[in-house]
Design a protein around this motif. Structure first.
Motif, PDB file in Angstrom:
ATOM      1  N   ALA A 277       0.827  -1.200   0.000  1.00 19.35           N
ATOM      2  CA  ALA A 277       0.000   0.000   0.000  1.00 19.35           C
ATOM      3  C   ALA A 277       0.862   1.252   0.000  1.00 19.35           C
ATOM      4  CB  ALA A 277      -0.930  -0.005   1.208  1.00 19.35           C
ATOM      5  N   GLN A 278       1.941   1.235   0.763  1.00 20.07           N
ATOM      6  CA  GLN A 278       2.832   2.392   0.830  1.00 20.07           C
ATOM      7  C   GLN A 278       3.431   2.711  -0.536  1.00 20.07           C
ATOM      8  OE1 GLN A 278       5.563   1.183   3.890  1.00 20.07           O
ATOM      9  NE2 GLN A 278       4.046   1.357   5.529  1.00 20.07           N
ATOM     10  N   LEU A 279       3.818   1.689  -1.268  1.00 17.49           N
ATOM     11  CA  LEU A 279       4.408   1.901  -2.590  1.00 17.49           C
ATOM     12  C   LEU A 279       3.371   2.458  -3.571  1.00 17.49           C
ATOM     13  CD1 LEU A 279       6.531  -1.372  -2.823  1.00 17.49           C
ATOM     14  CD2 LEU A 279       7.369   0.946  -2.421  1.00 17.49           C
TER      15      LEU A 279
ATOM     16  N   THR B  44      13.144  -4.659   4.082  1.00 18.31           N
ATOM     17  CA  THR B  44      12.964  -5.677   3.054  1.00 18.31           C
ATOM     18  C   THR B  44      14.316  -6.274   2.676  1.00 18.31           C
ATOM     19  OG1 THR B  44      12.203  -6.109   0.781  1.00 18.31           O
ATOM     20  CG2 THR B  44      13.060  -3.910   1.235  1.00 18.31           C
ATOM     21  N   ASP B  45      14.319  -7.573   2.372  1.00 19.34           N
ATOM     22  CA  ASP B  45      15.546  -8.215   1.920  1.00 19.34           C
ATOM     23  C   ASP B  45      15.566  -8.372   0.401  1.00 19.34           C
ATOM     24  OD1 ASP B  45      13.622 -10.123   1.583  1.00 19.34           O
ATOM     25  OD2 ASP B  45      14.631 -11.705   2.724  1.00 19.34           O
TER      26      ASP B  45
ATOM     27  N   GLN C  91      15.512  -0.771  -3.902  1.00 13.91           N
ATOM     28  CA  GLN C  91      15.806   0.269  -4.884  1.00 13.91           C
ATOM     29  C   GLN C  91      14.546   1.056  -5.240  1.00 13.91           C
ATOM     30  OE1 GLN C  91      17.565  -2.099  -8.013  1.00 13.91           O
ATOM     31  NE2 GLN C  91      19.643  -1.875  -7.186  1.00 13.91           N
ATOM     32  N   ARG C  92      13.433   0.357  -5.327  1.00 16.51           N
ATOM     33  CA  ARG C  92      12.156   1.022  -5.642  1.00 16.51           C
ATOM     34  C   ARG C  92      11.775   1.997  -4.533  1.00 16.51           C
ATOM     35  NH1 ARG C  92       6.479  -2.247  -6.504  1.00 16.51           N
ATOM     36  NH2 ARG C  92       5.150  -0.463  -7.074  1.00 16.51           N
TER      37      ARG C  92
ATOM     38  N   MET D  88      11.349   7.559  -2.462  1.00 15.04           N
ATOM     39  CA  MET D  88      11.746   8.530  -1.440  1.00 15.04           C
ATOM     40  C   MET D  88      12.417   9.742  -2.086  1.00 15.04           C
ATOM     41  SD  MET D  88      13.200   5.997   1.568  1.00 15.04           S
ATOM     42  CE  MET D  88      14.042   7.360   2.368  1.00 15.04           C
ATOM     43  N   GLY D  89      13.242   9.499  -3.085  1.00 15.05           N
ATOM     44  CA  GLY D  89      13.903  10.599  -3.783  1.00 15.05           C
ATOM     45  C   GLY D  89      12.909  11.514  -4.457  1.00 15.05           C
TER      46      GLY D  89
END
Length: 206
Positions: free
Chosen positions: A142-144, A172-173, A179-180, A185-186
């Motif tokens: 959901a956050q993504l 997360t592993d 990377q996503r 965040m960027g």
């Protein structure tokens, strides 16, 4: 003749044993096990693998006992016609019932469906509401999705700091997922005040 009788006896025992195995009762899933299946998107697959033996139990736990995880499972089964006749309207109703009780997976799925117009009409604003609730409960999927909507111009800038905070503390592993998260965040940073970014970079408080 004696050998023939032995063969017939063997076949009867073998067939009887196979039928007994097929009819062996399937244990009802515990709430915790079912939630794990839902989070891994294995719940419908499991119901089918269990030869649809638990349909009545699932229905009772969803409709009578109102167990959130079972409401979600029952809703998904109805929506997509898994082991029952498809009834999308009833399916979405039970998904909403599970969401109303705070099941993060139900909130995430309803948000995703509203975002793309699956089963329901596309409604980005409503999608943001569902996804924000699921995000606050720690649902990374959901956050993504919420990040994607915020970056595309939906939602309120007042919520950016919270989302950035959740992503910053996500664990997360999966390297691609990592990377996503960093990429989102960027992009969120470019939309936020530097002070808000600093505030968001705080450890998660349990």
């Amino acid at each position: 003749m004696f050998k023939f009788s032995i063969i017939i006896t063997f076949l009867i025992v073998f067939v009887g044993s196979s039928q007994a195995q097929q009819l062996e009762a399937v244990q009802v899933y515990s709430q915790d096990d079912l939630i794990k299946m839902i989070n891994n998107n294995k719940h419908l697959e499991r119901v089918v693998a269990d030869r649809c033996q638990l349909v009545q139990d699932i229905e009772a736990r969803a409709e009578v006992l109102r167990v959130p995880a079972y409401q979600f499972l029952w809703g998904d089964m109805l929506a997509w016609g898994v082991c029952v006749d498809a009834e999308p309207e009833r399916g979405v109703y039970y998904m909403k019932e599970a969401a109303a009780q705070g099941l993060a997976a139900a909130l995430e799925q309803l948000g995703r469906y509203h975002s793309v117009g699956k089963l329901v009409q596309e409604d980005k604003k409503r999608a943001v509401i569902y996804l924000r609730e699921a995000s606050a409960l720690g649902n990374l999927k959901a956050q993504l999705q919420l990040a994607e909507l915020f970056i595309d111009g939906y939602g309120s800038p007042y919520d950016f700091e919270d989302l950035y905070h959740w992503l910053y503390n996500a664990i997360t592993d999966d390297r691609r997922m990592h990377q996503r998260i960093a990429s989102y965040m960027g992009e969120l940073e470019s939309l936020m005040h530097p002070k808000a970014v600093r505030n968001a970079r705080k450890p998660m408080v349990n």
